[in-house]
Design an enzyme around this catalytic site. Structure first.
Site, PDB file in Angstrom:
ATOM      1  N   ARG A  48      39.278  58.510  63.510  1.00 53.63           N
ATOM      2  CA  ARG A  48      39.910  58.387  64.813  1.00 53.63           C
ATOM      3  C   ARG A  48      38.923  58.253  65.959  1.00 53.63           C
ATOM      4  O   ARG A  48      39.026  57.339  66.761  1.00 53.63           O
ATOM      5  CB  ARG A  48      40.810  59.592  65.098  1.00 53.63           C
ATOM      6  CG  ARG A  48      42.169  59.499  64.502  1.00 53.63           C
ATOM      7  CD  ARG A  48      42.667  60.867  64.164  1.00 53.63           C
ATOM      8  NE  ARG A  48      41.718  61.486  63.270  1.00 53.63           N
ATOM      9  CZ  ARG A  48      41.743  61.286  61.952  1.00 53.63           C
ATOM     10  NH1 ARG A  48      42.660  60.513  61.425  1.00 53.63           N
ATOM     11  NH2 ARG A  48      40.848  61.848  61.166  1.00 53.63           N
ATOM     12  N   THR A  49      37.987  59.163  66.047  1.00 54.44           N
ATOM     13  CA  THR A  49      37.112  59.160  67.217  1.00 54.44           C
ATOM     14  C   THR A  49      36.295  57.876  67.276  1.00 54.44           C
ATOM     15  O   THR A  49      36.166  57.249  68.325  1.00 54.44           O
ATOM     16  CB  THR A  49      36.177  60.387  67.172  1.00 54.44           C
ATOM     17  OG1 THR A  49      36.978  61.552  67.053  1.00 54.44           O
ATOM     18  CG2 THR A  49      35.342  60.485  68.430  1.00 54.44           C
ATOM     19  N   LYS A  77      15.575  57.920  54.724  1.00 53.35           N
ATOM     20  CA  LYS A  77      14.117  57.870  54.689  1.00 53.35           C
ATOM     21  C   LYS A  77      13.500  59.070  55.390  1.00 53.35           C
ATOM     22  O   LYS A  77      12.288  59.203  55.463  1.00 53.35           O
ATOM     23  CB  LYS A  77      13.622  56.579  55.358  1.00 53.35           C
ATOM     24  CG  LYS A  77      13.860  55.335  54.513  1.00 53.35           C
ATOM     25  CD  LYS A  77      13.485  54.082  55.284  1.00 53.35           C
ATOM     26  CE  LYS A  77      13.907  52.837  54.529  1.00 53.35           C
ATOM     27  NZ  LYS A  77      13.981  51.659  55.400  1.00 53.35           N
ATOM     28  N   ARG A  98      28.065  61.311  66.890  1.00 52.77           N
ATOM     29  CA  ARG A  98      28.728  62.374  66.117  1.00 52.77           C
ATOM     30  C   ARG A  98      27.690  62.898  65.142  1.00 52.77           C
ATOM     31  O   ARG A  98      27.065  62.113  64.422  1.00 52.77           O
ATOM     32  CB  ARG A  98      29.933  61.783  65.386  1.00 52.77           C
ATOM     33  CG  ARG A  98      30.422  62.555  64.159  1.00 52.77           C
ATOM     34  CD  ARG A  98      31.202  63.812  64.486  1.00 52.77           C
ATOM     35  NE  ARG A  98      32.364  63.609  65.296  1.00 52.77           N
ATOM     36  CZ  ARG A  98      33.606  63.443  64.819  1.00 52.77           C
ATOM     37  NH1 ARG A  98      33.810  63.450  63.529  1.00 52.77           N
ATOM     38  NH2 ARG A  98      34.620  63.274  65.633  1.00 52.77           N
ATOM     39  N   HIS A 126      33.561  69.080  71.155  1.00 51.00           N
ATOM     40  CA  HIS A 126      34.073  67.719  71.019  1.00 51.00           C
ATOM     41  C   HIS A 126      34.708  67.377  72.371  1.00 51.00           C
ATOM     42  O   HIS A 126      35.929  67.350  72.505  1.00 51.00           O
ATOM     43  CB  HIS A 126      35.100  67.670  69.877  1.00 51.00           C
ATOM     44  CG  HIS A 126      35.474  66.299  69.447  1.00 51.00           C
ATOM     45  ND1 HIS A 126      35.121  65.161  70.142  1.00 51.00           N
ATOM     46  CD2 HIS A 126      36.186  65.866  68.377  1.00 51.00           C
ATOM     47  CE1 HIS A 126      35.605  64.107  69.512  1.00 51.00           C
ATOM     48  NE2 HIS A 126      36.246  64.499  68.444  1.00 51.00           N
TER      49      HIS A 126
END
Lengths: 297, 155
Positions: A48-49, A77, A98, A126
């Site tokens: 969603r975000t 890496k 995120r 958030h």
């Protein structure tokens, strides 16, 4: 934009006013951000975000680059976040991040000269979810002040809950925090919230359901419980269904940041209380507003 | 007349005397100041001597080195009532209490295992002082609280 604490009430209201204006653009699209690039850096899976930010950017005429897998090459890496964002700074005009670690967005913002938007940092915050949640309340009930707002579920580990509680302290609300003892709001958030608004903590939804104007439901995750029997005991008590809603005000709205699993009975979707799918649309409007304000003033 | 504590450790000619350290915390104070004993200064430590103000207290004397307020203030984390005496030619020429700085760098790490400062990032943990008494610090990055016990665990 790192924390919901970065916003005053006036700034929140301004973002919401611009979000109202985005309603018509949402349908037709615009090219106000043509040539601008949003880097969507998702170190944790999200549907969603990420889609909401990317939709918002494309609707405004901008472009999107980025990744949506934690398994990306540079991380595999062994590249650290500070290096990754400094590289991406050369490609993009804004970073949406995120990350599983708390404080990640703040660290990223210290390393680059382009805006960083926190799209979820561990269990911490958030903030854009909180913006869209408060915007949903404003749109659906016409105001945020003087409402009784219940927040149900995992208040300890739920980052959306943390940002929402702090964001709501800009308004004159009464908060009902409804959760099992084990999943109560983290102390640093609770103390901050209690300084500004009235808070009632309870472990029983049925004790407060008739008082609420808004019921914000979050998922209780099985993995939070060391003892599964303990989980089985509480899970039923935090399920919102037609039975419990019979005791609610007619005007109560039920919200959820989604994904929903079983904490809201699908039957509730067809009642006038359900607002969780409207939240998704409001999320795009709020993120359009934010991107427009950040990138074109 | 000499007091008890002065009888136990002789007066120093030049240097710094840190007095009124809570009993049992002298070694922690030295650790915060990053004084290991390998620097070559004569360091005397007196622990658990009687004090009018504290009941029992510790004292640290560092000869040949005058500590600057910036480096000493950090000890307010565990010794908020400490006094710093700068001694020149056996005379106390300056007497100061410690004041906790508003931000703490370098000496502490964040106890939140999910804090970005505990990952492989080029970053120094930073804490704001939320409250001096009772002591409470807040992580600049993740917002976690640290209290006196958390600080003591790390020192």
């Amino acid at each position: 934009m790192i924390s919901i604490r970065d916003f005053s009430r006036e700034e929140l209201e301004y973002i919401f006013d611009v979000a109202d204006e985005m309603e018509s653009i949402y349908r037709s699209g615009t090219d106000v951000l043509r040539g601008k690039i949003l880097a969507s850096l998702f170190f944790e899976p999200s549907t969603r975000t990420r889609l909401s930010f990317e939709t918002a950017m494309i609707k405004l005429g901008g472009g999107v680059v980025g990744f949506a897998e934690p398994d990306i090459s540079s991380v595999k890496k062994g590249e650290n976040l500070a290096d990754t964002v400094r590289v991406v700074e050369s490609y993009a005009d804004v970073i949406v991040l995120r990350h599983p670690l708390e404080g990640a967005a703040r660290l990223a913002a210290e390393y680059v000269n382009i805006p960083v938007i926190n799209a979820g940092s561990g269990a911490e915050e958030h903030p854009t979810q909180a913006l869209l949640d408060i915007y949903t309340i404003r749109r659906e009930l016409g105001r945020v002040d003087s409402l009784n707002i219940g927040i149900l579920g995992d208040l300890r580990y739920g980052r959306t809950v943390h940002s929402l509680c702090i964001g709501l302290t800009n308004y004159d609300v009464k908060l009902f925090l409804i959760s099992p003892e084990l999943l109560r709001l983290r102390r640093e958030f609770l103390e901050e919230v209690k300084k500004k608004v009235e808070v009632v903590e309870t472990d029983r939804l049925e004790r407060v359901i008739d008082k609420l104007d808004v019921l914000y439901v979050t998922r209780i995750q099985k993995e939070r419980f060391a003892d599964l029997a303990e989980y089985e005991k509480v899970r039923g008590a935090y399920r919102v269904d037609l039975d419990i809603l019979q005791r609610a005000k007619e005007s109560l709205i039920v919200m959820h940041p989604l994904p929903r699993v079983e904490e809201i009975d699908p039957e509730v979707d067809y009642t006038p209380h359900a607002r969780y799918f409207d939240q998704v649309r409001y999320g795009v409007l709020v993120r359009m507003s934010l991107l427009k304000l950040i990138l074109s003033g | 007349m000499l007091s008890d504590s002065e009888l136990k450790v002789r007066k120093i000619k030049d240097g710094t005397v840190i007095d009124h350290i809570p009993a049992g915390n002298a070694l922690a104070v030295l650790k915060i100041l990053n004084i290991t004993g390998r620097e070559g200064h004569t360091v005397s430590i007196v622990m658990n001597v009687s004090s009018k103000r504290l009941g029992l207290k510790d004292i640290v004397k560092i000869e040949g080195r005058e500590l600057k307020p910036d480096e000493v203030n950090k000890i307010a984390l565990i010794a908020p009532n400490a006094t710093i005496n700068i001694v020149r030619n056996y005379q106390v020429v300056e007497k100061k209490s410690v004041t906790l700085p508003s931000e703490i760098y370098d000496i502490l790490s964040c106890p939140n295992p999910m804090c970005v400062t505990n990952a492989n990032e080029p970053v120094t943990p930073r804490f704001y002082v939320d409250s001096e008494s009772p002591l409470r610090l807040r992580c600049h990055y993740c917002g976690w609280f640290l209290e006196r016990e958390d600080v003591l665990k790390q020192i």
